[in-house]
Write a protein that holds these residues in place. Structure first.
Motif, PDB file in Angstrom:
ATOM      1  N   SER A  76      48.488  10.642  13.648  1.00 48.75           N
ATOM      2  CA  SER A  76      48.459  10.032  14.981  1.00 48.75           C
ATOM      3  C   SER A  76      49.466   8.889  15.110  1.00 48.75           C
ATOM      4  CB  SER A  76      47.045   9.514  15.285  1.00 48.75           C
ATOM      5  OG  SER A  76      46.687   8.477  14.395  1.00 48.75           O
ATOM      6  N   MET A  77      49.787   8.233  13.993  1.00 47.77           N
ATOM      7  CA  MET A  77      50.778   7.160  14.022  1.00 47.77           C
ATOM      8  C   MET A  77      52.206   7.701  13.984  1.00 47.77           C
ATOM      9  SD  MET A  77      48.993   4.380  11.476  1.00 47.77           S
ATOM     10  CE  MET A  77      50.504   3.449  11.248  1.00 47.77           C
ATOM     11  N   GLY A  78      52.347   9.016  13.788  1.00 42.93           N
ATOM     12  CA  GLY A  78      53.672   9.612  13.773  1.00 42.93           C
ATOM     13  C   GLY A  78      54.422   9.411  12.480  1.00 42.93           C
ATOM     14  N   MET A  79      53.695   9.183  11.378  1.00 43.53           N
ATOM     15  CA  MET A  79      54.348   8.997  10.082  1.00 43.53           C
ATOM     16  C   MET A  79      54.665  10.324   9.404  1.00 43.53           C
ATOM     17  SD  MET A  79      52.044   5.870   8.576  1.00 43.53           S
ATOM     18  CE  MET A  79      52.798   6.061   6.972  1.00 43.53           C
ATOM     19  N   VAL A  80      53.899  11.364   9.739  1.00 43.94           N
ATOM     20  CA  VAL A  80      54.049  12.663   9.085  1.00 43.94           C
ATOM     21  C   VAL A  80      54.392  13.703  10.141  1.00 43.94           C
ATOM     22  CG1 VAL A  80      52.883  14.452   7.737  1.00 43.94           C
ATOM     23  CG2 VAL A  80      52.425  12.033   7.262  1.00 43.94           C
ATOM     24  N   TRP A  81      55.409  14.496   9.838  1.00 46.08           N
ATOM     25  CA  TRP A  81      55.791  15.586  10.731  1.00 46.08           C
ATOM     26  C   TRP A  81      56.339  16.728   9.879  1.00 46.08           C
ATOM     27  CZ3 TRP A  81      60.704  17.659  12.356  1.00 46.08           C
ATOM     28  CH2 TRP A  81      60.604  18.541  13.436  1.00 46.08           C
ATOM     29  N   ASN A  82      55.810  17.938  10.109  1.00 46.14           N
ATOM     30  CA  ASN A  82      56.248  19.114   9.372  1.00 46.14           C
ATOM     31  C   ASN A  82      56.106  18.918   7.861  1.00 46.14           C
ATOM     32  OD1 ASN A  82      57.240  21.735   9.252  1.00 46.14           O
ATOM     33  ND2 ASN A  82      59.375  21.079   9.127  1.00 46.14           N
ATOM     34  N   ARG A  83      54.973  18.311   7.463  1.00 54.40           N
ATOM     35  CA  ARG A  83      54.645  18.062   6.052  1.00 54.40           C
ATOM     36  C   ARG A  83      55.678  17.193   5.357  1.00 54.40           C
ATOM     37  NH1 ARG A  83      50.640  20.664   3.713  1.00 54.40           N
ATOM     38  NH2 ARG A  83      51.581  20.438   1.653  1.00 54.40           N
ATOM     39  N   GLN A  84      56.331  16.331   6.111  1.00 49.86           N
ATOM     40  CA  GLN A  84      57.308  15.416   5.540  1.00 49.86           C
ATOM     41  C   GLN A  84      57.086  14.016   6.117  1.00 49.86           C
ATOM     42  OE1 GLN A  84      59.659  16.137   3.154  1.00 49.86           O
ATOM     43  NE2 GLN A  84      58.809  18.212   3.054  1.00 49.86           N
ATOM     44  N   LEU A 108      56.636  -3.666   7.519  1.00 52.11           N
ATOM     45  CA  LEU A 108      57.784  -2.945   8.061  1.00 52.11           C
ATOM     46  C   LEU A 108      57.648  -2.775   9.570  1.00 52.11           C
ATOM     47  CD1 LEU A 108      58.042  -0.037   5.445  1.00 52.11           C
ATOM     48  CD2 LEU A 108      59.415  -2.130   5.492  1.00 52.11           C
ATOM     49  N   ILE A 109      58.780  -2.588  10.225  1.00 48.89           N
ATOM     50  CA  ILE A 109      58.808  -2.186  11.636  1.00 48.89           C
ATOM     51  C   ILE A 109      59.358  -0.772  11.674  1.00 48.89           C
ATOM     52  CG2 ILE A 109      59.733  -2.641  13.928  1.00 48.89           C
ATOM     53  CD1 ILE A 109      59.959  -5.563  13.205  1.00 48.89           C
ATOM     54  N   LEU A 110      58.543   0.179  12.112  1.00 50.90           N
ATOM     55  CA  LEU A 110      58.909   1.594  12.084  1.00 50.90           C
ATOM     56  C   LEU A 110      58.824   2.185  13.487  1.00 50.90           C
ATOM     57  CD1 LEU A 110      56.778   2.654   8.970  1.00 50.90           C
ATOM     58  CD2 LEU A 110      59.189   1.995   8.985  1.00 50.90           C
ATOM     59  N   SER A 111      59.562   3.257  13.706  1.00 49.57           N
ATOM     60  CA  SER A 111      59.441   3.985  14.971  1.00 49.57           C
ATOM     61  C   SER A 111      58.120   4.752  14.973  1.00 49.57           C
ATOM     62  CB  SER A 111      60.606   4.950  15.139  1.00 49.57           C
ATOM     63  OG  SER A 111      60.603   5.916  14.099  1.00 49.57           O
ATOM     64  N   ARG A 112      57.565   4.919  16.160  1.00 54.92           N
ATOM     65  CA  ARG A 112      56.288   5.633  16.261  1.00 54.92           C
ATOM     66  C   ARG A 112      56.578   7.119  16.508  1.00 54.92           C
ATOM     67  NH1 ARG A 112      51.150   3.745  16.829  1.00 54.92           N
ATOM     68  NH2 ARG A 112      51.886   1.620  17.200  1.00 54.92           N
ATOM     69  N   ASP A 117      60.755   6.230  20.909  1.00 53.59           N
ATOM     70  CA  ASP A 117      61.518   4.989  20.980  1.00 53.59           C
ATOM     71  C   ASP A 117      60.648   3.777  20.672  1.00 53.59           C
ATOM     72  OD1 ASP A 117      63.808   6.368  21.713  1.00 53.59           O
ATOM     73  OD2 ASP A 117      63.324   6.279  23.852  1.00 53.59           O
ATOM     74  N   ALA A 118      59.333   3.923  20.835  1.00 59.27           N
ATOM     75  CA  ALA A 118      58.428   2.804  20.599  1.00 59.27           C
ATOM     76  C   ALA A 118      58.370   2.478  19.114  1.00 59.27           C
ATOM     77  CB  ALA A 118      57.035   3.139  21.122  1.00 59.27           C
ATOM     78  N   SER A 119      58.208   1.197  18.817  1.00 58.86           N
ATOM     79  CA  SER A 119      58.126   0.753  17.431  1.00 58.86           C
ATOM     80  C   SER A 119      56.717   0.270  17.126  1.00 58.86           C
ATOM     81  CB  SER A 119      59.136  -0.359  17.166  1.00 58.86           C
ATOM     82  OG  SER A 119      58.865  -1.488  17.984  1.00 58.86           O
TER      83      SER A 119
END
Length: 384
Positions: A76-84, A108-112, A117-119
């Motif tokens: 949900s935080m957008g850290m994982v996509w396509n098992r990566q 850290l400041i990461l993209s969501r 575009d949101a961080s």
């Protein structure tokens, strides 16, 4: 006899050789299994259940940085996509953990998400898991940082807003002392002192009211209220100011709708909208207030023919101390807290507030609240 003995010896030797061969196979199998466990150990049992129970994001990475296990929060935080893992910064930290074997914690400041575009501000912790895997934990602290910024801004804004009337009161008091022998001057300075004192009082009252509303999660003793009565009371509070500016207050037909809530707070919310409409309207113009209800929702709409609001300001007008027109707000004694108070009142009543505006054509604010009769029917399962 001799041949029988030779047969027995041969059988015994065969059994011994067979047993030895089987033992060698078993030993080889055990060694192979141990080697396999070293080369390709399984993720420890129970990790799935632990990750599912975590509120924070959690990911288990293999040596190739493939995601072996992940918690719902990580997705949900957008850290994982396509098992990566989406963020290369996290992969760099995982590599450091593998080299050193020591846990790492960083902010850290990461993209969501991979395309967003949101961080987001996250606190990440990484550590080895077993002999090959790395466990990554991430806590989303974006809201906490936002609230800290809001608190700092609030304190700064309060200091700034209080400084102006306090300084004015001090200067006017000094002027009164110097003009003690001039009655006309005394009256003029006294009138201005009263104005600044009233402004300071309103600002203090609204700060206290807003702080109380922000600390209130729910209504203590809600009751069913006639929305038409609430609108009438709110409009009456603005009639004197409207009449002085020759602004017509037009109220629509009674709706007969009921809402559940606190009468004082709802009157305050509608009054703040009407007062704003009057303050930002030109002399001789019209402010309309209407009520309608449909599908279990009661809408109170306040429409003015004022200067309107720029599109860039629409997202900020409910912020504390934000003013569309600083000069006019100062002239009319506005505090910049009225719309923020309206928003919080509506939210604790289970509703929302919307705005439409076009520069030069005026603005329309709409409060949307649950209808009391609809809520009651929903609870009892009855049909109207």
């Amino acid at each position: 006899m001799e041949s029988s003995w030779l047969v027995l010896v041969s059988l015994a030797l065969g059994l011994m050789v067979g047993a030895g061969f089987i033992s060698l196979l078993q030993i080889a199998e055990r060694h192979g299994r141990r080697a396999s466990e070293v080369v390709n150990p399984a993720v420890p049992d129970g990790i799935d259940q632990v990750l599912d129970a975590l509120d924070t994001a959690a990911v288990v990475l293999d040596p190739s940085n493939n995601v072996m296990k992940t918690s719902p929060a990580a997705v949900s935080m957008g850290m994982v996509w396509n098992r990566q893992i989406v963020h290369p910064e996290l992969l760099d930290l995982a590599a450091k953990v593998r080299r050193s074997g020591e846990p790492i914690a960083e902010d850290l400041i990461l993209s969501r998400g991979p395309f967003g575009d949101a961080s987001m501000r996250v606190r990440v912790r990484l550590a080895t898991l077993g002999t090959r895997y790395v466990l990554l934990l991430a806590e989303d602290r974006t809201e906490a940082f936002r609230l800290d910024e809001v608190r700092r801004d609030f304190v700064a804004n309060i200091s700034h807003e209080l400084k102006t009337p306090i300084a004015a009161v001090g200067l006017l008091a000094e002027a009164l002392n110097q003009a003690a022998d001039e009655p006309a001057q005394v009256r003029r300075f006294a009138s201005r002192l009263t104005t600044e004192s009233g402004r300071l009082t309103r600002l203090t009252q609204e700060i206290i009211e807003l702080s109380r509303l922000q600390a209130q999660d729910a209504l203590s003793e809600p009751e069913d209220l006639d929305i038409d009565d609430i609108v009438a009371s709110a409009v009456d509070q603005s009639r004197v100011v409207a009449d002085a500016a020759r602004i017509t207050l037009a109220v629509g037909q009674p709706s007969g709708a009921l809402v559940t809530g606190d009468e004082r707070l709802l009157v305050m919310a509608v009054h703040n909208l009407v007062a704003n409409a009057v303050h930002y309207s030109a002399e001789g113009s019209r402010v309309g207030v209407g009520v309608r209800h449909h599908d279990g929702v009661v809408e109170v709409t306040v429409t003015d023919q004022g200067v309107g609001i720029q599109e860039a300001d629409l997202d900020r007008i409910f912020e504390r101390f934000f003013r569309v027109d600083q000069a006019r707000s100062r002239h009319t004694g506005g505090t910049g807290l009225g719309l923020s108070i309206v928003k919080h009142i509506v939210q604790i009543h289970g509703g929302d507030i919307r705005v439409w505006s076009q520069p030069g054509s005026g603005s329309t604010f709409t409060i949307r609240l649950p209808e009391a009769s609809h809520t009651a029917l929903a609870k009892t399962g009855e049909t109207p």
